[in-house]
Design an enzyme around this catalytic site. Structure first.
Site, PDB file in Angstrom:
ATOM      1  N   ASP A   1      27.904 -16.502 107.518  1.00 56.64           N
ATOM      2  CA  ASP A   1      27.403 -17.377 106.738  1.00 56.64           C
ATOM      3  C   ASP A   1      27.244 -16.923 105.488  1.00 56.64           C
ATOM      4  OD1 ASP A   1      25.825 -20.583 107.536  1.00 56.64           O
ATOM      5  OD2 ASP A   1      25.317 -19.570 105.794  1.00 56.64           O
ATOM      6  N   ILE A   2      27.374 -17.516 104.451  1.00 54.08           N
ATOM      7  CA  ILE A   2      27.066 -17.139 103.044  1.00 54.08           C
ATOM      8  C   ILE A   2      25.462 -17.363 102.669  1.00 54.08           C
ATOM      9  CG2 ILE A   2      29.054 -17.190 101.700  1.00 54.08           C
ATOM     10  CD1 ILE A   2      28.390 -19.989 100.479  1.00 54.08           C
TER      11      ILE A   2
ATOM     12  N   HIS B   1      31.244 -26.865 113.214  1.00 58.64           N
ATOM     13  CA  HIS B   1      31.045 -25.410 113.123  1.00 58.64           C
ATOM     14  C   HIS B   1      29.735 -25.251 114.200  1.00 58.64           C
ATOM     15  CE1 HIS B   1      29.180 -27.272 109.610  1.00 58.64           C
ATOM     16  NE2 HIS B   1      27.935 -26.442 110.094  1.00 58.64           N
TER      17      HIS B   1
HETATM   18  P1  5GP Z   1      25.690 -27.169 108.189  1.00 52.43           P
HETATM   19  O1  5GP Z   1      24.359 -27.388 107.186  1.00 52.43           O
HETATM   20  O2  5GP Z   1      26.600 -28.123 107.876  1.00 52.43           O
HETATM   21  O3  5GP Z   1      25.053 -27.129 109.705  1.00 52.43           O
HETATM   22  O4  5GP Z   1      26.135 -25.650 108.053  1.00 52.43           O
HETATM   23  C1  5GP Z   1      26.970 -25.147 106.871  1.00 52.43           C
HETATM   24  C2  5GP Z   1      26.675 -23.552 106.569  1.00 52.43           C
HETATM   25  O5  5GP Z   1      27.953 -23.458 105.967  1.00 52.43           O
HETATM   26  C3  5GP Z   1      25.519 -23.415 106.040  1.00 52.43           C
HETATM   27  O6  5GP Z   1      24.625 -22.562 106.776  1.00 52.43           O
HETATM   28  C4  5GP Z   1      25.963 -22.701 104.690  1.00 52.43           C
HETATM   29  O7  5GP Z   1      25.288 -21.568 104.442  1.00 52.43           O
HETATM   30  C5  5GP Z   1      27.441 -22.413 105.130  1.00 52.43           C
HETATM   31  N1  5GP Z   1      28.369 -22.319 104.297  1.00 52.43           N
HETATM   32  C6  5GP Z   1      28.602 -23.445 103.075  1.00 52.43           C
HETATM   33  N2  5GP Z   1      29.659 -23.201 102.316  1.00 52.43           N
HETATM   34  C7  5GP Z   1      30.245 -22.054 102.822  1.00 52.43           C
HETATM   35  C8  5GP Z   1      31.368 -21.080 102.391  1.00 52.43           C
HETATM   36  O8  5GP Z   1      31.760 -21.475 101.466  1.00 52.43           O
HETATM   37  N3  5GP Z   1      31.179 -20.039 102.844  1.00 52.43           N
HETATM   38  C9  5GP Z   1      30.831 -19.801 104.093  1.00 52.43           C
HETATM   39  N4  5GP Z   1      30.941 -18.178 104.670  1.00 52.43           N
HETATM   40  N5  5GP Z   1      29.630 -20.432 104.382  1.00 52.43           N
HETATM   41  C10 5GP Z   1      29.466 -21.448 103.806  1.00 52.43           C
END
Ligand code: 5GP
Ligand code: ZN
Length: 139
Positions: A34-35, A103
């Site tokens: 995660d970034i 994810h």
């Molecule tokens: P959500 O908020 O949908 O549960 O999680 C999305 C996750 O994706 C977040 O933790 C965010 O940091 C990560 N994320 C968003 N854009 C990118 C990206 O371009 N690359 C990676 N590796 N992680 C990402």
């Protein structure tokens, strides 16, 4: 060829059009760092095929991502040696979803990490709990 959605950042990572720090891959899944890590080692397991969320992912891809998450957890156990793990999925905006390609977050936990339980356990009347259970069972 995986089923991709135009403009989806995770589909772009699967196709190699966007960069990512990949930890693990198989026929159905990709696992990347995660970034914006919540803790040291925070990773994301995604299906290669685009599904928006937990409601629309196929049972097969859900199984594949869960198995891949366990594989990464076992590897982290040997390498990072954390004190525990959380698996987290956010489905829809109300549940904090920000990337609309399914994810599973794999979050290694450390006794001194800053994460907190995001809810306050509250008691409830057993009648109320039973009523909600009955409504869910009825479908
Ligand atoms: P959500 O908020 O949908 O549960 O999680 C999305 C996750 O994706 C977040 O933790 C965010 O940091 C990560 N994320 C968003 N854009 C990118 C990206 O371009 N690359 C990676 N590796 N992680 C990402
Ligand atoms: Zn996608």
């Amino acid at each position: 060829m995986p089923r991709a959605k135009q403009g989806c950042i995770f589909c772009a990572i699967v196709s190699g059009d966007a960069p990512a720090e990949i930890l693990d891959e198989d026929e159905h899944t990709v696992t990347m760092m995660d970034i914006n890590p919540a803790t040291k080692g925070h990773a994301l397991v995604i299906p290669r095929d685009h599904s928006e969320d937990l409601l629309s992912i196929s049972e097969e891809d859900l199984c594949h991502t869960a198995v891949a998450a366990q594989r990464v957890v076992k590897r982290m156990e040997e390498t990072l040696e954390p004190d525990g793990f959380n698996l987290l999925n956010a489905a829809r905006v109300a549940a904090w979803q920000t990337v609309f390609h399914f994810h599973i977050h794999v979050i290694p936990r450390y006794e001194d990490d800053p994460l907190k339980l995001p809810w306050i356990p509250r008691g409830a009347e057993m009648d109320g709990i039973a009523g909600i259970a009955a409504a869910i069972r009825q479908g």
